[in-house]
Scaffold this motif. Sequence first.
Motif, PDB file in Angstrom:
ATOM      1  N   GLU A 120     -19.732  11.808   6.708  1.00 43.63           N
ATOM      2  CA  GLU A 120     -19.219  12.204   5.536  1.00 43.63           C
ATOM      3  C   GLU A 120     -20.419  13.184   5.213  1.00 43.63           C
ATOM      4  N   THR A 134     -22.662  15.843   1.808  1.00 41.05           N
ATOM      5  CA  THR A 134     -22.836  15.529   1.039  1.00 41.05           C
ATOM      6  C   THR A 134     -24.907  16.198   1.359  1.00 41.05           C
ATOM      7  N   SER A 162     -23.964  20.297   0.953  1.00 34.39           N
ATOM      8  CA  SER A 162     -23.756  21.089  -0.105  1.00 34.39           C
ATOM      9  C   SER A 162     -24.652  20.563  -0.988  1.00 34.39           C
ATOM     10  N   THR A 163     -25.935  19.793  -0.719  1.00 34.09           N
ATOM     11  CA  THR A 163     -26.811  19.782  -1.496  1.00 34.09           C
ATOM     12  C   THR A 163     -27.975  21.204  -1.555  1.00 34.09           C
ATOM     13  N   THR A 204     -16.617  15.254   7.895  1.00 33.37           N
ATOM     14  CA  THR A 204     -16.531  15.725   6.672  1.00 33.37           C
ATOM     15  C   THR A 204     -14.557  15.910   6.901  1.00 33.37           C
ATOM     16  N   ASN A 224     -12.825  19.706   1.503  1.00 28.39           N
ATOM     17  CA  ASN A 224     -15.084  19.251   1.448  1.00 28.39           C
ATOM     18  C   ASN A 224     -15.997  20.303   1.648  1.00 28.39           C
TER      19      ASN A 224
END
Length: 471
Positions: free
Chosen positions: A119, A122, A125-126, A217, A221
Amino acid sequence: MTETELLKTMPDGIVRRMVLDMLAGAPRRQPMLSMGAALSTVGTLVAGWLRTPRGLNPSMIVVMVADTAAGKGHPLGYSKAVLKHAFGGSSVHGRIRSGMEMLRTAVKNKGRLIYVYDECQTLFSTIGAAKAEAYQSEIGRQLLILSTSDSIDLSDDDRDEAITKLAKLSAKAKKGLDASDERERLDAEIEHSNALEGIDWIKNGCEGVTLSFLGCTQHDNASTIVNDSSMKSGQVGRIVFAFSPKKTPELCSSIVVREPNTDILQKATSIKLNDLPPLRYSHDGEKAIREVISHYDKIIDDVPIMKAVNGRMFENVEKIASLLSLDTGVIEASAVEWAHSYLKNGSEVIAAELMVSEIYEGDGKVDPLEENDLIARRINAELKKSSGFSPVSKVLQSVLRPKDVRLIAKRWEKKKPTFEAQNEMLKTPFNRGEWSSVGLGEFLIRAMFDRGLIKWNPSTTGRGFGRVSGV
């Protein structure tokens, strides 16, 4: 090429054998993901000592994209098992907490960074967000640097701190060199040697850094990784994407999920020990790679939104073609062509996603004049991820999922054209009965079909709006 065609035409070698072994033990077989995972794994095994003919490090950042419970966990776990066998469990990491942690890991492992990351949206994206924390931005900066650089730029303080820690480890291990227990003595020798090698590596400029990243992912997403911001930073161009078709593979109930084959593990160890010939192109292979370079040089400025991807296409083609040719050391034209086809599969989806992202303004809003275009682009992006024909209802379920898109569709329905008006707008109009239940999504799909942008098969039962696919 479809994933079936890619699997069938994949050149023989350790990468292909790893793919087949991965699929043989998978509860849900995902060829695209397995090919991406195998390329990442083999690239990691040879990183640091093997170079492509043009001097590139073959390690890569690979992101596998598939829906939940669709089988992406198996290739991820398979890769992790092979890499742990080859490098030891402590060398394979599943999280990145900070940029400084990345530097410390690189120093500890003399430049080798290996991540197998579940995943990973996360993470991406940050680090790419406008309001990212300082440590998140630093992770992004280090990922960008280390994916293309062969050395780490340590500050004087970081360098001194790392050397001091290693010196302490060396001194501690040195005390065990005279231990009476043979096992303790051998462990001490290894720790002492590693610490001294680490100090020398830092003093010599921290060169020979390799970053290997395999993440996964979900399709929904992917936009957190593939967007206008990540394209401008160059992040997307540094990633090899393995997009699975948006269809959950059948569960192989007779399959017993197993660890990698012993032969694969032995070959992995052999590869890690530099047991391979140097790489070179055959005459036809060199001609093929030059054609790739020439093609993307010509179009790099023609499609600005894809510049980061097209600008690095040659690099990724050469890396993959090299990995496919490890057994012989000769890169044939077939390896170059296969690598290009595999990457094009991902770049087409990326282009579709970026065309959606391009519609949004800096504040995340959509210009009213481009609302229909946004949904049309989302339809195109969805079809790029699908294999073959998909029911219109299923396509639109994903297309209309975001709240802002649903609101656009609802506003259209309030001002829906009359039946007579739609007859003038469409070459293939809906009949009066269908028109009563047509929404903006169905209307745009029919308009796209009229323009030859998609394929459409009418419903054979008279129920629903049929099935569609990309062209």
